[in-house]
Design a protein around this motif. Structure first.
Motif, mmCIF file in Angstrom:
data_model
loop_
_atom_site.group_PDB
_atom_site.id
_atom_site.type_symbol
_atom_site.label_atom_id
_atom_site.label_comp_id
_atom_site.label_asym_id
_atom_site.label_seq_id
_atom_site.Cartn_x
_atom_site.Cartn_y
_atom_site.Cartn_z
ATOM 1 N N LEU A 12 12.846 28.502 10.787
ATOM 2 C CA LEU A 12 12.679 29.856 10.273
ATOM 3 C C LEU A 12 11.717 29.808 9.089
ATOM 4 C CD1 LEU A 12 16.435 30.895 10.167
ATOM 5 C CD2 LEU A 12 14.733 31.669 11.824
ATOM 6 N N ILE A 13 10.892 30.836 8.970
ATOM 7 C CA ILE A 13 9.993 30.962 7.827
ATOM 8 C C ILE A 13 10.658 31.913 6.832
ATOM 9 C CG2 ILE A 13 7.683 31.626 7.043
ATOM 10 C CD1 ILE A 13 7.710 29.289 9.066
ATOM 11 N N VAL A 14 10.815 31.457 5.598
ATOM 12 C CA VAL A 14 11.412 32.280 4.546
ATOM 13 C C VAL A 14 10.280 33.049 3.875
ATOM 14 C CG1 VAL A 14 12.804 32.292 2.457
ATOM 15 C CG2 VAL A 14 13.216 30.552 4.212
ATOM 16 N N THR A 15 10.412 34.375 3.828
ATOM 17 C CA THR A 15 9.360 35.200 3.230
ATOM 18 C C THR A 15 9.930 36.111 2.148
ATOM 19 O OG1 THR A 15 9.622 36.914 4.909
ATOM 20 C CG2 THR A 15 7.942 35.251 5.323
ATOM 21 N N GLU A 16 9.079 36.383 1.184
ATOM 22 C CA GLU A 16 9.405 37.310 0.109
ATOM 23 C C GLU A 16 8.171 38.172 -0.110
ATOM 24 O OE1 GLU A 16 12.098 36.892 -3.832
ATOM 25 O OE2 GLU A 16 10.663 35.299 -3.450
ATOM 26 N N ALA A 17 8.354 39.494 -0.079
ATOM 27 C CA ALA A 17 7.225 40.429 -0.186
ATOM 28 C C ALA A 17 6.153 40.107 0.870
ATOM 29 C CB ALA A 17 6.638 40.414 -1.588
ATOM 30 N N ASN A 18 6.616 39.816 2.077
ATOM 31 C CA ASN A 18 5.745 39.514 3.222
ATOM 32 C C ASN A 18 4.876 38.279 3.032
ATOM 33 O OD1 ASN A 18 6.659 41.638 4.871
ATOM 34 N ND2 ASN A 18 5.348 43.068 3.781
ATOM 35 N N LYS A 19 5.249 37.400 2.112
ATOM 36 C CA LYS A 19 4.512 36.153 1.908
ATOM 37 C C LYS A 19 5.454 34.978 2.136
ATOM 38 C CE LYS A 19 1.163 37.997 -1.238
ATOM 39 N NZ LYS A 19 0.277 37.724 -2.334
ATOM 40 N N PRO A 20 4.982 33.950 2.839
ATOM 41 C CA PRO A 20 5.842 32.780 3.062
ATOM 42 C C PRO A 20 6.137 32.052 1.750
ATOM 43 C CG PRO A 20 3.621 32.378 3.878
ATOM 44 C CD PRO A 20 3.670 33.799 3.436
ATOM 45 N N VAL A 21 7.423 31.752 1.552
ATOM 46 C CA VAL A 21 7.829 31.013 0.356
ATOM 47 C C VAL A 21 8.580 29.731 0.713
ATOM 48 C CG1 VAL A 21 7.867 33.023 -1.164
ATOM 49 C CG2 VAL A 21 9.939 32.393 0.085
ATOM 50 N N GLY A 22 8.853 29.533 2.001
ATOM 51 C CA GLY A 22 9.557 28.328 2.404
ATOM 52 C C GLY A 22 9.779 28.263 3.896
ATOM 53 N N ILE A 23 10.292 27.118 4.311
ATOM 54 C CA ILE A 23 10.621 26.870 5.714
ATOM 55 C C ILE A 23 12.008 26.258 5.758
ATOM 56 C CG2 ILE A 23 10.046 25.535 7.782
ATOM 57 C CD1 ILE A 23 7.147 25.509 6.823
ATOM 58 N N VAL A 24 12.836 26.743 6.674
ATOM 59 C CA VAL A 24 14.158 26.159 6.887
ATOM 60 C C VAL A 24 14.217 25.655 8.320
ATOM 61 C CG1 VAL A 24 16.630 26.584 6.986
ATOM 62 C CG2 VAL A 24 15.266 27.665 5.209
ATOM 63 N N HIS A 25 14.547 24.393 8.461
ATOM 64 C CA HIS A 25 14.665 23.778 9.778
ATOM 65 C C HIS A 25 16.149 23.532 10.049
ATOM 66 C CE1 HIS A 25 14.289 20.804 12.998
ATOM 67 N NE2 HIS A 25 13.100 21.333 13.207
ATOM 68 N N LEU A 26 16.523 23.550 11.299
ATOM 69 C CA LEU A 26 17.902 23.300 11.689
ATOM 70 C C LEU A 26 18.434 22.025 11.047
ATOM 71 C CD1 LEU A 26 20.404 23.876 13.410
ATOM 72 C CD2 LEU A 26 19.285 22.657 15.276
ATOM 73 N N HIS A 27 17.626 20.986 10.990
ATOM 74 C CA HIS A 27 18.075 19.719 10.401
ATOM 75 C C HIS A 27 18.384 19.860 8.915
ATOM 76 C CE1 HIS A 27 15.886 17.709 13.943
ATOM 77 N NE2 HIS A 27 17.174 17.822 14.212
ATOM 78 N N ASP A 28 17.678 20.744 8.212
ATOM 79 C CA ASP A 28 17.969 21.000 6.800
ATOM 80 C C ASP A 28 19.391 21.540 6.653
ATOM 81 O OD1 ASP A 28 15.312 20.331 6.075
ATOM 82 O OD2 ASP A 28 14.667 22.413 6.381
ATOM 83 N N LEU A 29 19.739 22.468 7.536
ATOM 84 C CA LEU A 29 21.074 23.077 7.489
ATOM 85 C C LEU A 29 22.155 22.075 7.874
ATOM 86 C CD1 LEU A 29 20.038 26.487 9.065
ATOM 87 C CD2 LEU A 29 20.533 26.050 6.659
ATOM 88 N N LEU A 30 21.870 21.233 8.831
ATOM 89 C CA LEU A 30 22.832 20.206 9.229
ATOM 90 C C LEU A 30 23.063 19.214 8.089
ATOM 91 C CD1 LEU A 30 21.664 19.505 12.886
ATOM 92 C CD2 LEU A 30 23.712 20.739 12.150
ATOM 93 N N ARG A 31 21.973 18.783 7.427
ATOM 94 C CA ARG A 31 22.085 17.854 6.314
ATOM 95 C C ARG A 31 22.909 18.454 5.174
ATOM 96 N NH1 ARG A 31 16.665 17.301 5.479
ATOM 97 N NH2 ARG A 31 16.163 16.690 7.556
ATOM 98 N N ALA A 32 22.799 19.769 4.985
ATOM 99 C CA ALA A 32 23.522 20.457 3.922
ATOM 100 C C ALA A 32 24.983 20.696 4.310
ATOM 101 C CB ALA A 32 22.838 21.775 3.592
ATOM 102 N N GLY A 33 25.339 20.389 5.541
ATOM 103 C CA GLY A 33 26.722 20.553 5.986
ATOM 104 C C GLY A 33 27.099 21.968 6.373
ATOM 105 N N VAL A 34 26.100 22.771 6.686
ATOM 106 C CA VAL A 34 26.379 24.166 7.033
ATOM 107 C C VAL A 34 26.961 24.275 8.436
ATOM 108 C CG1 VAL A 34 25.331 26.436 7.389
ATOM 109 C CG2 VAL A 34 24.595 25.004 5.486
#
Length: 58
Positions: free
Chosen positions: A35-57
Motif C-alpha cells: 500500500l502507498i501511504v499518502t497525505e495531501a495526495n502526496k506519497p509519504v510512505g510504503i507499507v508492505h505485508l511483511h512490514d505488518l507481519l514483522r510488527a506482529g499485526v
C-alpha cells in the motif's frame, strides 16, 4: 525495461491515520502486498505485508 512498463498504474493508497489491522483487510481483500501511504495526495510512505507481519499485526 522502463518503470512505466512494470509499475502498477493506479496503486491502492491509504492515509497515515489508517490502523494496521485495516491495512491487512485491504491487502487481503484486494489480494495485493503493498500500500502507498499518502497525505495531501502526496506519497509519504510504503507499507508492505511483511512490514505488518514483522510488527506482529497479523
Amino acid at each position: 525495461v522502463e518503470v512505466d512498463e512494470i509499475m502498477t498504474k493506479q496503486p491502492k493508497t491509504v492515509p497515515p491515520s489508517m490502523m494496521a489491522t485495516e491495512m491487512i483487510e485491504v491487502l487481503n481483500s484486494r489480494k495485493i502486498t503493498t500500500l502507498i501511504v499518502t497525505e495531501a495526495n502526496k506519497p509519504v510512505g510504503i507499507v508492505h505485508l511483511h512490514d505488518l507481519l514483522r510488527a506482529g499485526v497479523a
